[in-house]
Design a protein around this motif. Sequence first.
Motif, short mmCIF file in Angstrom:
data_model
loop_
_atom_site.label_atom_id
_atom_site.label_comp_id
_atom_site.label_asym_id
_atom_site.label_seq_id
_atom_site.Cartn_x
_atom_site.Cartn_y
_atom_site.Cartn_z
N LEU A 4 -0.34 -37.32 0.34
CA LEU A 4 -1.82 -37.78 0.18
C LEU A 4 -2.19 -39.23 -0.53
CD1 LEU A 4 -4.17 -35.10 0.66
CD2 LEU A 4 -2.86 -35.70 2.14
N VAL A 5 -1.89 -40.31 0.34
CA VAL A 5 -1.92 -41.81 -0.65
C VAL A 5 -2.90 -42.36 0.41
CG1 VAL A 5 -0.67 -44.45 -0.61
CG2 VAL A 5 0.66 -41.96 -0.66
N GLU A 6 -4.26 -42.42 -1.24
CA GLU A 6 -5.24 -43.19 -1.03
C GLU A 6 -5.58 -44.91 -1.10
OE1 GLU A 6 -6.94 -39.66 -2.53
OE2 GLU A 6 -6.10 -40.93 -3.66
N SER A 7 -6.33 -45.66 -0.39
CA SER A 7 -6.29 -46.84 -0.48
C SER A 7 -7.00 -47.25 -0.06
CB SER A 7 -5.58 -47.34 0.27
OG SER A 7 -5.63 -47.36 1.59
N GLY A 8 -7.92 -48.78 -0.78
CA GLY A 8 -9.22 -48.81 -0.92
C GLY A 8 -9.57 -48.55 -2.05
N GLY A 9 -11.26 -48.61 -1.96
CA GLY A 9 -12.39 -48.56 -3.35
C GLY A 9 -11.49 -49.81 -4.16
#
Length: 124
Positions: A4-9
């Motif tokens: 799982l790779v998150e982006s944004g924030g």
Amino acid sequence: QVQLVESGGGLVQTGDSLSVSCTASGRTADIYRQGWFRQAPGKEREFVAGISWSGGYKYYVDSVQGRFTVSSDKSTNTVSLQMNNLRPADTAVYYCAAGPSRGEYYQRDAYDYWGQGTQVTVSS
């Protein structure tokens, strides 16, 4: 295994909007549900929102109901969390999670895979 790779924030002001996303890869066929959790400094990691892999079922914690929207794009294996009317109390590291059909959406133990987390900071 599922990755799982998150982006944004990022950093926003009170009342602003922000979106975070999570892209899954690997054995995505093992995923029944995905969830978003957050952890503020000195606090336990808490459930924020969850969505079934099909996208047909969504579940929110009361404190974000009506402000946050979770959605999924199966063509890209991406789950997004749109956060509106943000408050300083929403400041935390947001984690994406994925898991099988086990337990309840709001339970940390229901998820086997976790992203690295992305920081969301809301200034007053």
